[in-house]
Design an enzyme around this catalytic site. Sequence first.
Site, PDB file in Angstrom:
ATOM      1  CB  THR A  54      -1.040   0.061   1.294  1.00  0.00           C
ATOM      2  OG1 THR A  54      -0.143   0.039   2.358  1.00  0.00           O
ATOM      3  CG2 THR A  54      -1.942  -1.119   1.122  1.00  0.00           C
TER       4      THR A  54
ATOM      5  CD  GLU B 296      -1.272   0.916   5.417  1.00  0.00           C
ATOM      6  OE1 GLU B 296      -0.934  -0.379   4.969  1.00  0.00           O
ATOM      7  OE2 GLU B 296      -0.854   1.641   6.035  1.00  0.00           O
TER       8      GLU B 296
ATOM      9  CG  ASN C 246       7.732  -4.599   0.569  1.00  0.00           C
ATOM     10  OD1 ASN C 246       8.843  -4.387   0.345  1.00  0.00           O
ATOM     11  ND2 ASN C 246       6.924  -3.781   0.700  1.00  0.00           N
TER      12      ASN C 246
ATOM     13  CE1 TYR D  64      13.842  -3.192   8.979  1.00  0.00           C
ATOM     14  CE2 TYR D  64      16.090  -2.646   8.404  1.00  0.00           C
ATOM     15  CZ  TYR D  64      14.580  -2.885   7.978  1.00  0.00           C
ATOM     16  OH  TYR D  64      14.324  -2.709   6.954  1.00  0.00           O
TER      17      TYR D  64
ATOM     18  CE  LYS E 112      13.387  -6.064   6.585  1.00  0.00           C
ATOM     19  NZ  LYS E 112      12.214  -6.731   5.861  1.00  0.00           N
TER      20      LYS E 112
END
Length: 249
Positions: free
Chosen positions: A15, A42, A92, A157, A161
Amino acid sequence: MKLVQDKITIITGGTRGIGFAAAKLFIENGAKVSIFGETQEEVDTALAQLKELYPEEEVLGFAPDLTSRDAVMAAVGTVAQKYGRLDVMINNAGITMNSVFSRVSEEDFKNIMDINVNGVFNGAWSAYQCMKDAKQGVIINTASVTGIYGSLSGIGYPTSKAGVIGLTHGLGREIIRKNIRVVGVAPGVVDTDMTKGLPPEILEDYLKTLPMKRMLKPEEIANVYLFLASDLASGITATTISVDGAYRP
């Protein structure tokens, strides 16, 4: 030549930012696109924007809880059932967190791992269920350059990842026998809402260290997704492509 003509494609985090740029690019290249977002509001806003840009194209939108395998499977299955198959799954969606190791809370660490790692796992698992019998498909996972090199600005983070990269490489090796490719993309610093939400001092430090002297555009990452989803990348799997402008955290 339209690189993904008639490919049934799902984009989580579709989005805004990289995901929204990818949605536009894939539509322009002939794909049948469905987007997943955090909230239905959204999603509806993004669908309205896409409808205005591409009035002749049908785009589906969903807001499943990515941390729930059942919820993700239900949404992915709806898309696959409507079109008869699933060709491309782009995992994603993700969140960021900028707490260093000595200050990160247990709750925050669990939350970012749940969304960034478990969410990708659930998306990949659901896509695999829809691809395995057809023995074809591409799963693309958004990682990060921080997952390769780490980051001084936070621990959660880059850890999450790095997990995405490990999942990508392991899964890619496991399911290539089903002719399903799995590829990661590791962006550097991209001009998105996530980046703009960083504390000003962190963002300022980032900008000073960028060899290209600018942030990457979402479209520059989406271009790589398009290539990887196409038949031009038929030999690429179980690896992660860095799109970082030579940036090292």
